[in-house]
Design a protein around this motif. Sequence first.
Motif, PDB file in Angstrom:
ATOM      1  N   GLU A 121     -31.948  -0.313 -10.356  1.00  0.00           N
ATOM      2  CA  GLU A 121     -31.823  -1.183 -11.517  1.00  0.00           C
ATOM      3  C   GLU A 121     -32.588  -0.621 -12.703  1.00  0.00           C
ATOM      4  O   GLU A 121     -32.102  -0.625 -13.839  1.00  0.00           O
ATOM      5  N   ALA A 122     -33.781  -0.085 -12.441  1.00  0.00           N
ATOM      6  CA  ALA A 122     -34.588   0.487 -13.515  1.00  0.00           C
ATOM      7  C   ALA A 122     -33.944   1.756 -14.066  1.00  0.00           C
ATOM      8  O   ALA A 122     -33.998   2.022 -15.271  1.00  0.00           O
ATOM      9  N   VAL A 123     -33.319   2.539 -13.177  1.00  0.00           N
ATOM     10  CA  VAL A 123     -32.638   3.757 -13.624  1.00  0.00           C
ATOM     11  C   VAL A 123     -31.443   3.410 -14.504  1.00  0.00           C
ATOM     12  O   VAL A 123     -31.216   4.038 -15.546  1.00  0.00           O
ATOM     13  N   ARG A 124     -30.677   2.405 -14.106  1.00  0.00           N
ATOM     14  CA  ARG A 124     -29.542   1.982 -14.932  1.00  0.00           C
ATOM     15  C   ARG A 124     -30.016   1.513 -16.300  1.00  0.00           C
ATOM     16  O   ARG A 124     -29.409   1.829 -17.324  1.00  0.00           O
ATOM     17  N   ASP A 125     -31.116   0.764 -16.325  1.00  0.00           N
ATOM     18  CA  ASP A 125     -31.661   0.282 -17.585  1.00  0.00           C
ATOM     19  C   ASP A 125     -32.120   1.449 -18.453  1.00  0.00           C
ATOM     20  O   ASP A 125     -31.956   1.438 -19.677  1.00  0.00           O
ATOM     21  N   TYR A 126     -32.680   2.476 -17.835  1.00  0.00           N
ATOM     22  CA  TYR A 126     -33.160   3.664 -18.545  1.00  0.00           C
ATOM     23  C   TYR A 126     -32.021   4.304 -19.336  1.00  0.00           C
ATOM     24  O   TYR A 126     -32.196   4.710 -20.501  1.00  0.00           O
ATOM     25  N   PHE A 127     -30.850   4.414 -18.711  1.00  0.00           N
ATOM     26  CA  PHE A 127     -29.709   5.056 -19.369  1.00  0.00           C
ATOM     27  C   PHE A 127     -28.936   4.096 -20.269  1.00  0.00           C
ATOM     28  O   PHE A 127     -28.457   4.500 -21.339  1.00  0.00           O
ATOM     29  N   ASP A 128     -28.794   2.854 -19.855  1.00  0.00           N
ATOM     30  CA  ASP A 128     -27.910   1.937 -20.574  1.00  0.00           C
ATOM     31  C   ASP A 128     -28.539   1.339 -21.828  1.00  0.00           C
ATOM     32  O   ASP A 128     -27.819   0.833 -22.699  1.00  0.00           O
ATOM     33  N   ARG A 129     -29.880   1.371 -21.946  1.00  0.00           N
ATOM     34  CA  ARG A 129     -30.546   0.778 -23.110  1.00  0.00           C
ATOM     35  C   ARG A 129     -31.464   1.816 -23.765  1.00  0.00           C
ATOM     36  O   ARG A 129     -32.675   1.833 -23.538  1.00  0.00           O
ATOM     37  N   PRO A 130     -30.891   2.705 -24.573  1.00  0.00           N
ATOM     38  CA  PRO A 130     -31.716   3.737 -25.224  1.00  0.00           C
ATOM     39  C   PRO A 130     -32.820   3.107 -26.076  1.00  0.00           C
ATOM     40  O   PRO A 130     -32.572   2.213 -26.872  1.00  0.00           O
ATOM     41  N   ARG A 131     -34.036   3.600 -25.897  1.00  0.00           N
ATOM     42  CA  ARG A 131     -35.181   3.104 -26.680  1.00  0.00           C
ATOM     43  C   ARG A 131     -36.381   3.985 -26.371  1.00  0.00           C
ATOM     44  O   ARG A 131     -36.443   4.638 -25.331  1.00  0.00           O
ATOM     45  N   ASP A 132     -37.340   3.973 -27.296  1.00  0.00           N
ATOM     46  CA  ASP A 132     -38.603   4.693 -27.104  1.00  0.00           C
ATOM     47  C   ASP A 132     -38.389   6.155 -26.704  1.00  0.00           C
ATOM     48  O   ASP A 132     -39.136   6.706 -25.894  1.00  0.00           O
ATOM     49  N   GLY A 133     -37.359   6.787 -27.261  1.00  0.00           N
ATOM     50  CA  GLY A 133     -37.121   8.209 -26.978  1.00  0.00           C
ATOM     51  C   GLY A 133     -36.351   8.483 -25.712  1.00  0.00           C
ATOM     52  O   GLY A 133     -36.116   9.651 -25.379  1.00  0.00           O
ATOM     53  N   HIS A 134     -35.951   7.447 -24.984  1.00  0.00           N
ATOM     54  CA  HIS A 134     -35.199   7.626 -23.744  1.00  0.00           C
ATOM     55  C   HIS A 134     -33.743   7.218 -23.961  1.00  0.00           C
ATOM     56  O   HIS A 134     -33.458   6.320 -24.777  1.00  0.00           O
ATOM     57  N   PRO A 135     -32.808   7.842 -23.230  1.00  0.00           N
ATOM     58  CA  PRO A 135     -33.012   8.880 -22.224  1.00  0.00           C
ATOM     59  C   PRO A 135     -33.378  10.226 -22.859  1.00  0.00           C
ATOM     60  O   PRO A 135     -32.927  10.543 -23.962  1.00  0.00           O
ATOM     61  N   LEU A 136     -34.200  10.969 -22.150  1.00  0.00           N
ATOM     62  CA  LEU A 136     -34.616  12.278 -22.634  1.00  0.00           C
ATOM     63  C   LEU A 136     -33.419  13.218 -22.718  1.00  0.00           C
ATOM     64  O   LEU A 136     -32.432  13.063 -22.000  1.00  0.00           O
ATOM     65  N   ALA A 137     -33.514  14.186 -23.594  1.00  0.00           N
ATOM     66  CA  ALA A 137     -32.415  15.121 -23.827  1.00  0.00           C
ATOM     67  C   ALA A 137     -32.936  16.550 -23.815  1.00  0.00           C
ATOM     68  O   ALA A 137     -34.144  16.800 -23.946  1.00  0.00           O
ATOM     69  N   LEU A 138     -32.000  17.499 -23.672  1.00  0.00           N
ATOM     70  CA  LEU A 138     -32.319  18.924 -23.754  1.00  0.00           C
ATOM     71  C   LEU A 138     -31.618  19.600 -24.925  1.00  0.00           C
ATOM     72  O   LEU A 138     -32.052  20.634 -25.401  1.00  0.00           O
ATOM     73  N   GLY A 139     -30.522  19.006 -25.385  1.00  0.00           N
ATOM     74  CA  GLY A 139     -29.758  19.578 -26.481  1.00  0.00           C
ATOM     75  C   GLY A 139     -30.397  19.308 -27.830  1.00  0.00           C
ATOM     76  O   GLY A 139     -31.486  18.732 -27.921  1.00  0.00           O
ATOM     77  N   PRO A 140     -29.720  19.666 -28.912  1.00  0.00           N
ATOM     78  CA  PRO A 140     -30.294  19.500 -30.255  1.00  0.00           C
ATOM     79  C   PRO A 140     -30.335  18.049 -30.725  1.00  0.00           C
ATOM     80  O   PRO A 140     -30.943  17.768 -31.756  1.00  0.00           O
ATOM     81  N   TYR A 141     -29.722  17.129 -29.978  1.00  0.00           N
ATOM     82  CA  TYR A 141     -29.763  15.711 -30.347  1.00  0.00           C
ATOM     83  C   TYR A 141     -30.085  14.867 -29.125  1.00  0.00           C
ATOM     84  O   TYR A 141     -29.888  15.278 -27.986  1.00  0.00           O
ATOM     85  N   ARG A 142     -30.615  13.679 -29.401  1.00  0.00           N
ATOM     86  CA  ARG A 142     -30.805  12.664 -28.364  1.00  0.00           C
ATOM     87  C   ARG A 142     -30.252  11.343 -28.878  1.00  0.00           C
ATOM     88  O   ARG A 142     -30.111  11.138 -30.087  1.00  0.00           O
ATOM     89  N   VAL A 143     -29.913  10.442 -27.951  1.00  0.00           N
ATOM     90  CA  VAL A 143     -29.370   9.139 -28.331  1.00  0.00           C
ATOM     91  C   VAL A 143     -30.520   8.218 -28.718  1.00  0.00           C
ATOM     92  O   VAL A 143     -31.422   7.975 -27.916  1.00  0.00           O
ATOM     93  N   GLU A 144     -30.480   7.721 -29.934  1.00  0.00           N
ATOM     94  CA  GLU A 144     -31.491   6.754 -30.358  1.00  0.00           C
ATOM     95  C   GLU A 144     -31.025   5.321 -30.110  1.00  0.00           C
ATOM     96  O   GLU A 144     -31.820   4.454 -29.734  1.00  0.00           O
ATOM     97  N   SER A 145     -29.733   5.057 -30.319  1.00  0.00           N
ATOM     98  CA  SER A 145     -29.226   3.704 -30.089  1.00  0.00           C
ATOM     99  C   SER A 145     -27.743   3.776 -29.764  1.00  0.00           C
ATOM    100  O   SER A 145     -27.048   4.723 -30.141  1.00  0.00           O
TER     101      SER A 145
END
Length: 527
Positions: A169-193
Amino acid sequence: MPTTLDWSYSDPTSWANYPVMLATQRGLTSLAPDHSVQPALAERWERSRTANGQEVYTFHLRQDVRWSDGLTPLTAQDFVMGWHRALLGRERGEMSDLAGAGEVLELQEKGASPEQLQAALARVGVEAVDPHTLRVTLARPRSYFLARLANVYLFFPTPSAVLTGKSEEAVRDYFDRPRDGHPLALGPYRVESWDRAGERVRLVYNPHSAFPPPLGPGERPAPVLTLLKSEIGPALYERGRVDFVFVDSAVALQGRRPDDLQREPLLSTYFIAFNTERPPLDRPEVRRAIARAIDREALMKGLLPAVRPSHVLLPPDLPGAATPEEAARLPHYEPEKARAELAQVPGLDRPLRLVFKAGDSFVPEVAIAERLAAQLAAVGVRVTVDARSDFSAEVSRRTAEGPRAYDMYMRRLGADYAHPNTFFTLFERTGLHQTGWETQRGGEPMDRFEKLLDEADAEPDEARSRALYGQAQAVLLDELAVIAPLYHPDRYFRTRASLHGVDVDPFNFLSLRELRLGEPTATAEAH
């Protein structure tokens, strides 16, 4: 718009997730402009075989890669965790080449306990030898594996240092609700919202990426990108509200073309498929003759700004494509020969029904269908065209007598990765080709076709592998004439002059990996 941000677990409509995944993540390998496999997260690798014939890859990871928090290093365990999660996800069959994957997939089908699944996962052929060395064992040699790693995002790593110990459940929340810099990224962009209701994804630049865009004089990274879904994208572009838009209508490409129109040749083929079980198309000589009756140059003339007519399945810029000599032996435009072969064929006194998908598309399907009917009429074959909104259901629908109801259908086949294998899987026994050709001659040609593919997939020598794929293509297009390729589609789009490096990749996905802002002056936020 994406359906998930969880690139390991994913879902069956994974194509919708690719633009965001490719902008924010990376794989072990990458593709060069000529579609050859190059290093990415892995700086190098070795390839070997075990005594029992399994293929082993030892990947040495780059040691300068950090996740987008700037602190968490990339490790081999990130791949182990990500691939284990993918084996439990909604597209788990994509991981079946890994040694031991079959056991995990079978246990899930049987409803095994979590303990049994975890024990089986521990036996899967993905192992962290040390923080920067990943050992991958395949159940059998697969020449396409490195190409798949570059583009199929299920093989991308996950930040194990962040996710280990979290509940599902916590893992799903990590991906489904982007916030505080998560989910982490490796490419030139990350999802903010991610605004699901408004169908918008906001990406922000990742200054910690080991893969920054190549900045030239006067260029800078785009700090914010907003991807949005809109039915009026072209109108928003004309009003200056967005800076990039696909041209999704072939009709819109006719007439005066805007100066900012751009084209990307796709690794893709548009073709006619034949119902091999329904007379008169149940005879390969009839199907071959129809393939010879098609003037592909005339068929496509004037329909698009540029066209790549073709009578071969594999696009010419695909590694391992047919040589000119091999292509010349496949059925191509020979009208007199076609007319002679079709004369007096029993069953051609009735019109053949050509089915295609209804709706606007960057493929000019209506015009192609109508021109095709006219060309076949010239050799004595009557054709009626049938645009269907229920295309998939219609091509699978069977008559009371048993065979499928259509005579011919048209569709586009796009590559999932830069390798010949991806163009053949649709036509295997379990593929969704709906042609019935697996029943022809008692199934012997299909058996031979699949054996050629297995041998080509396992062949380490590129020249020999290419020759085997060429033989498989000849079985499909010539000996059995199951399909007749028409052309290799291109994708058109419009983009502001201030956006440099924004592109569409050869798999038909928006590519933001090299995006930067330049002159003329750009706005602070690109759409």
